[in-house]
Write a protein that holds these residues in place. Structure first.
Motif, short mmCIF file in Angstrom:
data_model
loop_
_atom_site.label_atom_id
_atom_site.label_comp_id
_atom_site.label_asym_id
_atom_site.label_seq_id
_atom_site.Cartn_x
_atom_site.Cartn_y
_atom_site.Cartn_z
N LEU A 138 -5.71 19.01 -16.20
CA LEU A 138 -4.87 18.83 -15.01
C LEU A 138 -5.63 19.30 -13.76
N GLN A 139 -6.38 20.40 -13.90
CA GLN A 139 -7.16 20.90 -12.76
C GLN A 139 -8.25 19.90 -12.38
N LEU A 140 -8.87 19.30 -13.38
CA LEU A 140 -9.87 18.27 -13.09
C LEU A 140 -9.26 17.11 -12.33
N LYS A 141 -8.07 16.69 -12.76
CA LYS A 141 -7.40 15.58 -12.09
C LYS A 141 -7.06 15.95 -10.65
N LYS A 142 -6.59 17.17 -10.43
CA LYS A 142 -6.24 17.61 -9.08
C LYS A 142 -7.48 17.66 -8.18
N ASN A 143 -8.65 17.85 -8.79
CA ASN A 143 -9.88 17.89 -8.03
C ASN A 143 -10.52 16.51 -7.89
N GLY A 144 -9.75 15.47 -8.20
CA GLY A 144 -10.20 14.12 -7.93
C GLY A 144 -10.92 13.41 -9.05
N ILE A 145 -10.94 14.00 -10.25
CA ILE A 145 -11.64 13.37 -11.37
C ILE A 145 -10.80 12.21 -11.91
N ASP A 146 -11.47 11.08 -12.13
CA ASP A 146 -10.79 9.89 -12.65
C ASP A 146 -11.06 9.65 -14.13
N LEU A 147 -12.26 10.05 -14.56
CA LEU A 147 -12.67 9.82 -15.95
C LEU A 147 -13.34 11.07 -16.49
N CYS A 148 -12.89 11.53 -17.65
CA CYS A 148 -13.47 12.71 -18.28
C CYS A 148 -14.07 12.31 -19.63
N ILE A 149 -15.34 12.65 -19.83
CA ILE A 149 -16.02 12.38 -21.11
C ILE A 149 -16.07 13.68 -21.88
N SER A 150 -15.38 13.73 -22.99
CA SER A 150 -15.31 14.92 -23.83
C SER A 150 -16.41 14.87 -24.88
N VAL A 151 -17.27 15.89 -24.92
CA VAL A 151 -18.38 15.90 -25.88
C VAL A 151 -18.29 17.11 -26.81
N ASP A 152 -18.55 16.85 -28.08
CA ASP A 152 -18.52 17.88 -29.13
C ASP A 152 -17.12 18.46 -29.32
N CYS A 153 -16.11 17.75 -28.88
CA CYS A 153 -14.72 18.15 -29.07
C CYS A 153 -13.84 16.97 -28.68
N GLY A 154 -12.57 17.03 -29.05
CA GLY A 154 -11.62 16.01 -28.61
C GLY A 154 -11.01 15.16 -29.71
N THR A 155 -11.65 15.09 -30.87
CA THR A 155 -11.13 14.22 -31.92
C THR A 155 -9.73 14.63 -32.37
N LEU A 156 -9.46 15.91 -32.34
CA LEU A 156 -8.15 16.41 -32.78
C LEU A 156 -7.29 16.90 -31.63
N ALA A 157 -7.71 16.64 -30.40
CA ALA A 157 -6.96 17.13 -29.23
C ALA A 157 -5.86 16.16 -28.84
N TYR A 158 -4.91 15.96 -29.73
CA TYR A 158 -3.87 14.94 -29.52
C TYR A 158 -3.02 15.21 -28.28
N GLN A 159 -2.47 16.43 -28.17
CA GLN A 159 -1.55 16.72 -27.08
C GLN A 159 -2.24 16.77 -25.72
N PRO A 160 -3.38 17.49 -25.59
CA PRO A 160 -4.04 17.50 -24.28
C PRO A 160 -4.42 16.11 -23.79
N ILE A 161 -4.87 15.24 -24.68
CA ILE A 161 -5.25 13.89 -24.27
C ILE A 161 -4.01 13.07 -23.92
N GLU A 162 -2.93 13.28 -24.64
CA GLU A 162 -1.67 12.61 -24.30
C GLU A 162 -1.17 13.07 -22.94
N ASP A 163 -1.30 14.37 -22.66
CA ASP A 163 -0.90 14.90 -21.36
C ASP A 163 -1.77 14.33 -20.25
#
Length: 330
Positions: A138-163
Motif C-alpha cells: 500500500l505504501q508503494l502504491k501511495k508513492n506512485g508505484i504502478d507495477l511491483c516485481i516480487s522476487v524470491d517471494c510471493g508464491t504463497l502471498a495470497y492475501q497481500p497480492i489480493e489486497d
C-alpha cells in the motif's frame, strides 16, 4: 567390470570406494585426459560421456533454455514492456537474504542499463517478516508505484497480492519456492516450482529465474526495436550476481546452475561491480573469487544486514539500488 577398493584409515576405519563402471571411467580418462581418481568420482556422481563436456566445461549458450518455456513468462514480459512504454513507476520487492538481494539488484541493474528507473524494497526481517505484506504494498502504491516485481517471494502471498490488486497495484511474482495448487491473483507467477509447471529447471535459485526473465525481456525489447537507437546491455555482465545468489542459496551446482556459477565467477574476477569489489577488499580476499569464498565469506556478510539490523545495510554491494526507507517515485 566393477572395481572395488577398500582402505583402512589411521584410526582403522573402513573406507570403501563406491562401485563404478570401469569402462565409463576409462572412457572419461581417454576422452578428457582426466586423472583416474577424478574420472571415478565423476562416474559415481552420474557424469558420463554424454554429459561430461557440459559438466567439465559448462557454457551458457549450450545449457540455457528458452525462457519462455516457463509458465506466465510471456505475461510477465508483456506487462513490464507495457510499463516501460507507458512510463509507469516500477518497484522490485525482494527477500532479505542473498538470493533476494541479488535477484532485486539483477533486475534493477538491467532496468537502469536500459534507462528505466526502478526502486527496490526489502522488508524488515523483524517488523515485517518474510515476503510481501499489505502495508508495504500500500505504501508503494501511495508513492506512485504502478507495477511491483516480487522476487524470491510471493508464491504463497495470497492475501497481500489480493489486497494490492484491490487498490490498483499490479504484482509480478518471480520465485522458486514450492507452491500449492492455488496461485496468487498476480499478473504473472514465474516459478519453475509451480505445481502445474513442467519445467525441468526446478533447482534454480530465484536469481536464476530472474536472469531468465531478463533474457526474455531483453529479447522481446530487441524484437520490438527498442534498441534501434540505443546500446543493448551485455547480459553476461550480470552473471556475477547470478553466481553469488545461486551459491549462497545452496543450490546444486549442476546443469544450468553450473554454467551460471562458472561464467559468473569469471565476470566477478573482472571486478566491474564496485560494491562487491569493496566487500572483497574489506574482507582481505585478494585471490580470484571461488565458490567457497562466496558461500563462506561474501554471503554471510550480505546476510548479516537483515539479521542484525536492516537489509538496506548491504545496498552498497549492489549499486545502484534503493532499499527500505528510501522509497520514492520518479
Amino acid at each position: 567390470m566393477l572395481l572395488e577398493i577398500e582402505k583402512r584409515s589411521i584410526t582403522n576405519a573402513l573406507w570403501k570406494l563406491q562401485e563404478a563402471d570401469q569402462r565409463e571411467i576409462l572412457t572419461l580418462i581417454q576422452r578428457f585426459e582426466l586423472p583416474e581418481v577424478l574420472a571415478r568420482i565423476l562416474v559415481t556422481r552420474g557424469v558420463n560421456i554424454e554429459n561430461a563436456s557440459d559438466f567439465l566445461y559448462p557454457l551458457i549458450r549450450s545449457l540455457l533454455p528458452d525462457p519462455f518455456h516457463l509458465l506466465d513468462m510471456d505475461k510477465a514480459v508483456s506487462r513490464i514492456i507495457r510499463a516501460i512504454k507507458n512510463n509507469e513507476n516500477l518497484a522490485i520487492f525482494g527477500d532479505y537474504d542473498v538470493d533476494g538481494a541479488t535477484s532485486s539488484a539483477l533486475i534493477n541493474r538491467y532496468l537502469r542499463a536500459i534507462d528505466i528507473h526502478s526502486i527496490i524494497y526489502i522488508p524488515d526481517r523483524v517488523d515485517e517478516g518474510y515476503g510481501l505484506n499489505t502495508d508495504a504494498l500500500l505504501q508503494l502504491k501511495k508513492n506512485g508505484i504502478d507495477l511491483c516485481i516480487s522476487v524470491d517471494c510471493g508464491t504463497l502471498a495470497y492475501q497481500p497480492i489480493e489486497d494490492a490488486k484491490a487498490f490498483g497495484l499490479d504484482i509480478i511474482v518471480v520465485d522458486h519456492h514450492l507452491g500449492t495448487e492455488k496461485l496468487p491473483s498476480a499478473v504473472a507467477v514465474v516459478n519453475p516450482n509451480r505445481l502445474d509447471e513442467s519445467s525441468p529447471y526446478t533447482n534454480l535459485a530465484a536469481v536464476g529465474v530472474s536472469f531468465l526473465l531478463i533474457i526474455a525481456l531483453n529479447k522481446s525489447l530487441r524484437e520490438q526495436g527498442f534498441f534501434t537507437n540505443k546500446k543493448e546491455p551485455d547480459l553476461f555482465d550480470l552473471l556475477d550476481l547470478v553466481a553469488l545468489g545461486t551459491v549462497c542459496d545452496v543450490m546444486q551446482i549442476t546443469g544450468l546452475n553450473r554454467a551460471f556459477v562458472s561464467q559468473g565467477l569469471k565476470v566477478m574476477s573482472a571486478r566491474k561491480n564496485v560494491g562487491l569489489c569493496v566487500l572483497f577488499d574489506a574482507l582481505g580476499i585478494l585471490e580470484k573469487p571461488s565458490v567457497s569464498r562466496l558461500g563462506f565469506g561474501i554471503g554471510p556478510c550480505i546476510n548479516a544486514g537483515g539479521r542484525i539490523g536492516e537489509a538496506s545495510l548491504v545496498q552498497g554491494c549492489f549499486p545502484p539500488m534503493m532499499m527500505k526507507r528510501h522509497i520514492q517515485s520518479r
